[in-house]
Enzyme design. Structure first.
Site, PDB file in Angstrom:
ATOM      1  N   ARG A   1      69.635  61.262  15.699  1.00 53.56           N
ATOM      2  CA  ARG A   1      70.661  60.687  16.571  1.00 53.56           C
ATOM      3  C   ARG A   1      71.518  61.800  17.162  1.00 53.56           C
ATOM      4  NH1 ARG A   1      71.185  55.163  14.323  1.00 53.56           N
ATOM      5  NH2 ARG A   1      68.973  54.661  14.124  1.00 53.56           N
TER       6      ARG A   1
ATOM      7  N   GLU B   1      74.276  61.999  18.421  1.00 49.15           N
ATOM      8  CA  GLU B   1      75.655  61.548  18.600  1.00 49.15           C
ATOM      9  C   GLU B   1      76.605  62.660  18.209  1.00 49.15           C
ATOM     10  OE1 GLU B   1      76.911  57.645  16.989  1.00 49.15           O
ATOM     11  OE2 GLU B   1      74.766  57.375  16.623  1.00 49.15           O
TER      12      GLU B   1
ATOM     13  N   ARG C   1      80.491  59.811   7.774  1.00 51.71           N
ATOM     14  CA  ARG C   1      79.273  59.037   7.525  1.00 51.71           C
ATOM     15  C   ARG C   1      78.186  59.170   8.591  1.00 51.71           C
ATOM     16  NH1 ARG C   1      80.520  52.646   8.463  1.00 51.71           N
ATOM     17  NH2 ARG C   1      81.375  52.777  10.556  1.00 51.71           N
ATOM     18  N   HIS C   2      78.340  60.111   9.499  1.00 53.92           N
ATOM     19  CA  HIS C   2      77.313  60.320  10.508  1.00 53.92           C
ATOM     20  C   HIS C   2      76.597  61.652  10.322  1.00 53.92           C
ATOM     21  CE1 HIS C   2      79.558  57.128  12.627  1.00 53.92           C
ATOM     22  NE2 HIS C   2      78.374  56.840  13.141  1.00 53.92           N
TER      23      HIS C   2
ATOM     24  N   GLU D   1      78.478  49.900   6.561  1.00 49.92           N
ATOM     25  CA  GLU D   1      77.162  49.443   6.972  1.00 49.92           C
ATOM     26  C   GLU D   1      76.076  50.389   6.470  1.00 49.92           C
ATOM     27  OE1 GLU D   1      75.731  50.514  10.765  1.00 49.92           O
ATOM     28  OE2 GLU D   1      73.915  50.056   9.646  1.00 49.92           O
TER      29      GLU D   1
ATOM     30  N   SER E   1      71.044  47.799   9.630  1.00 55.51           N
ATOM     31  CA  SER E   1      71.174  46.930  10.781  1.00 55.51           C
ATOM     32  C   SER E   1      69.779  46.367  11.032  1.00 55.51           C
ATOM     33  CB  SER E   1      71.661  47.749  11.970  1.00 55.51           C
ATOM     34  OG  SER E   1      72.116  46.886  12.972  1.00 55.51           O
TER      35      SER E   1
ATOM     36  N   ARG F   1      73.337  57.145   3.150  1.00 51.89           N
ATOM     37  CA  ARG F   1      74.460  56.212   2.998  1.00 51.89           C
ATOM     38  C   ARG F   1      74.333  55.399   1.723  1.00 51.89           C
ATOM     39  NH1 ARG F   1      76.418  53.624   8.794  1.00 51.89           N
ATOM     40  NH2 ARG F   1      76.763  55.635   9.806  1.00 51.89           N
TER      41      ARG F   1
END
Lengths: 464, 464
Positions: free
Chosen positions: B236, B238, B244-245, B387, B390, B438
């Site tokens: 990712r 991002e 948490r990323h 989370e 998903s 996670r």
């Protein structure tokens, strides 16, 4: 009209003991053929199929027969039907002793009428098509339409067996006390010197895709995990368009500290391979035979303990067979294959280890043989004459590693982090990396690695 | 001088029953301290350690004591020693009832004298260091020197537990009839629309790193594998610098065809999670307690069956707690956490499913709720209010998928291959992706995902 509380049965469970039961089944329409007031369907789930019949009568109208006859091949249907025994075995189906008498039929998902390939063509042995004037499907068409090609009995068998290889690999190593690790694929420096590496744009900088998890496995050994394995993608930006190269493949990697001799590492790896071969032989016989129907091959042979030859012995065998090559020269691909045939003739095994490669043909981090500086504590492993693993005892001393890198004229600055990993105490260790797709291809006697990669990547193929 | 035929013992096997045996051991020098004519060492293997003594006498000279005292911390040594019981328990060691009386000692690998971090500092709970004026080690220093940090009891425990999560995940799904698949990481088109994707140079063209294996999992479902899972890296791009990323993490992915209702998928996933939680609780208690010593947390609680709340119920709970938000608005991170606390108070569980998300906040391939077009057959799962998964029922009809893509103003040309996968019969199916790091972080009650990634990647970290 469709009740949602029915249990759906499996095709393979439809046997004579179920005769006269009313069941619900979800399956694909493999074929459909109208014949007067009846419509014969073959319904399929994975490798299992059976005959089903819609006949004009009490429960089915002419319209229903017509509806059933018009359902396109590969559509998914739900049927409510009575299981009936048949007088004559249905040779063309996996369920030969029963058929279904359909009461109701619903189309769950309709396939487009024109399929890009026919399943029966995709599983036909190469020779058969040519001889009898029937179609076979070329590999690119199969790969372009992998969603359909995966439904064939051959594909189902290949990838179930592949799943088995991974499970056997991990279970064996876990039992031996190995710990599974996860290693990063995006790395800041090219792990093996910079050639053949894919570049990634990483925010405002550049990064690379790991060509192997080796550095990270070794860091885990230096981090006291003692014995580790990992299963994950490996990337090679080689413009090789051969039957056995992929640009992305799955590496089954092992690394371990040893007590006194790197042959402890070889033994752990060969033990693991033998466990895989036995597990496949004992638990995947149906899959092996399914693949053999389309791609005939000899059963895979292996010895216990695994045959280990030294490089000099291999060169002598090749010399004897008329090959001209130097003692410290690397094996060419044709010589590798010839050696595989010679070993098979002499020792009757499709799996062996070639030990003590010339130091000159191995990477800088390979431990030299302490008894003969021309050779090294390194090895390859072969299946049916093709390499499936390359491995070695690694240099675990920062100073020796620096010397070896200098000898190979490697820029020390670029491998500083790697060398520094060994500055705070590192045990003697070794390991190797196995190519999953090669193991599956060679175990099954297939001839193209794209057959054992679900979605293969090569210089010309990035889709699907 | 060093014989190579000795069996090396394990530190954890050195118990009073071994008293007076002469053994060989390979271990790290954890500490070394000279005291008059004696040198006391603590020798370590992974989480186990014991005291060892070199004393001037029949077998050891003054020089040998000095040699032992000068061995640098973290060096690896081989010792020949007698096991002796002790009168007073050695509280600071894992082996409290015995010590070693060293006869011979060899340095196998010497550590540099100055370590970039001290193991005892790296495992000190945050508060302890500050209060008592002792050092703790900040996270970047730990990560920069991961080879040493991995040797701590905390790191050993975290990554052994992580290995356990993967094993439990796969074993549970294999038992349920799922097949493991391998999906490509280099892809030709951005899998989820093009944002946040890393670009790779691929020979003369460009490619991308897969943001999820979803398309490939779905293709396997369309290819009749029925139930599949995969474990592999997910990328990712991002620019999120949060606790948490990660830009690269390990995805535990599931996809399955279902019979009548997508809750069959939810049940399979929650079953798997519960099996993981139980497996960790029952088989990794030592690891959990080791981590808790440095990072105290409440034991992880879960219910059977797993709690499933609908999105509207969650919004009502948040409204009741004073939060202002619309019914079809997505959950913000603070609201997600608050909801976790509310659920914990009301139901006493750290794990729950939130079902039926508003359609508007989910990707185009999410199946709309057939009973209420504002909602969807989609769900997230949470651990300790964050989370971890998903997932959704996916649209399996090419026409509906086209309509939904149009509604989201997605360029149909770019997702043509994806939509075409559903044109030849596709069963109703759903799935989800779990973030391994996670799960480990939240199960252990840790507060930063870099603690559960061996070699974490974030926008600012690409090394080691």
């Amino acid at each position: 009209a469709h009740s949602f509380s029915q249990v759906l049965v499996r095709v393979q469970d439809l046997i004579p003991e179920k005769a006269d039961q009313l069941i619900w089944l979800r399956a694909r329409v493999h074929t459909s053929r109208a014949k007067g007031k009846q419509c014969f369907l073959v319904l399929r789930q994975q490798q299992f199929n059976l005959q089903a019949l819609v006949a004009v009568g009490d429960r089915a109208s002419k319209q229903m027969v017509k509806f059933a006859a018009n359902i396109t091949k590969e559509s998914i249907v739900d049927v409510e039907a009575f299981v009936r025994t048949v007088e004559q075995k249905i040779e063309s189906c996996s369920q030969q002793d029963v058929e279904l008498h359909i009461e109701r039929i619903f189309v769950i998902s309709q396939a487009e009428p024109r399929l890009p390939l026919q399943l029966e063509d995709a599983v036909r042995p190469d020779g058969d098509g040519e001889e009898e004037g029937r179609a076979t499907v070329n590999q690119d068409t199969k790969l372009d339409n992998r969603v359909i090609d995966l439904r064939t009995t051959t594909s189902q068998a290949i990838f179930r067996l592949q799943s088995g290889v991974c499970q056997l690999f991990r279970d064996t190593l876990t039992e031996k006390g190995f710990v599974e690790i996860q290693t990063p694929k995006i790395i800041s420096a090219a792990s093996e010197g910079g050639a053949n590496v894919f570049t990634v744009s990483y925010f405002k900088t550049s990064a690379y895709l790991a060509q192997s998890p080796q550095l990270y496995k070794q860091m885990c050994i230096c981090g006291d995990f003692e014995k580790v394995f990992c299963v994950g993608p490996v990337f090679r930006a080689e413009d090789s368009n051969t039957h056995r190269h992929l640009t992305e493949f799955v590496g089954l990697d092992i690394e371990m500290a040893f007590s006194y001799h790197y042959h402890e590492v070889i033994d752990s790896i060969t033990d693991t391979m033998v466990r895989i071969f036995k597990g496949l032989r004992d638990n995947f016989q149906t899959e092996i035979q399914t693949v053999n129907k389309q791609f005939p091959s000899e059963p895979f042979k292996f010895l216990e303990p695994t045959l280990r030859l030294e490089y000099t012995e291999a060169v002598a065998m090749l010399h004897e067979a008329g090959v001209e090559m130097g003692d410290e020269e690397d094996l060419s691909t044709p010589n590798e294959k010839l050696l595989g045939r010679l070993v098979k003739e002499k020792y009757d095994t499709d799996f062996y280890v070639l030990d003590k490669y010339p130091l000159a043909v191995r990477p800088f981090y390979t431990m030299p043989d302490p008894n003969n500086p021309k050779y090294s504590n390194s090895y390859d492993m072969f299946m049916r004459g093709e390499e499936i693993l390359s491995g070695a005892q690694r240099v675990h001393d920062a100073q020796l590693l620096t010397d070896r890198a200098n000898h190979h004229q490697i820029d020390l600055e670029k491998i500083k982090a790697y060398i520094d990993s060994f500055r705070y105490g590192a045990p003697p260790h070794g390991g190797g990396g196995i190519g999953l797709e090669r193991v599956c291809m060679l175990y099954l006697g297939l001839h193209n690695i794209r057959q054992t990669s679900m979605f293969p990547r090569d210089p010309k193929r990035l889709t699907p």
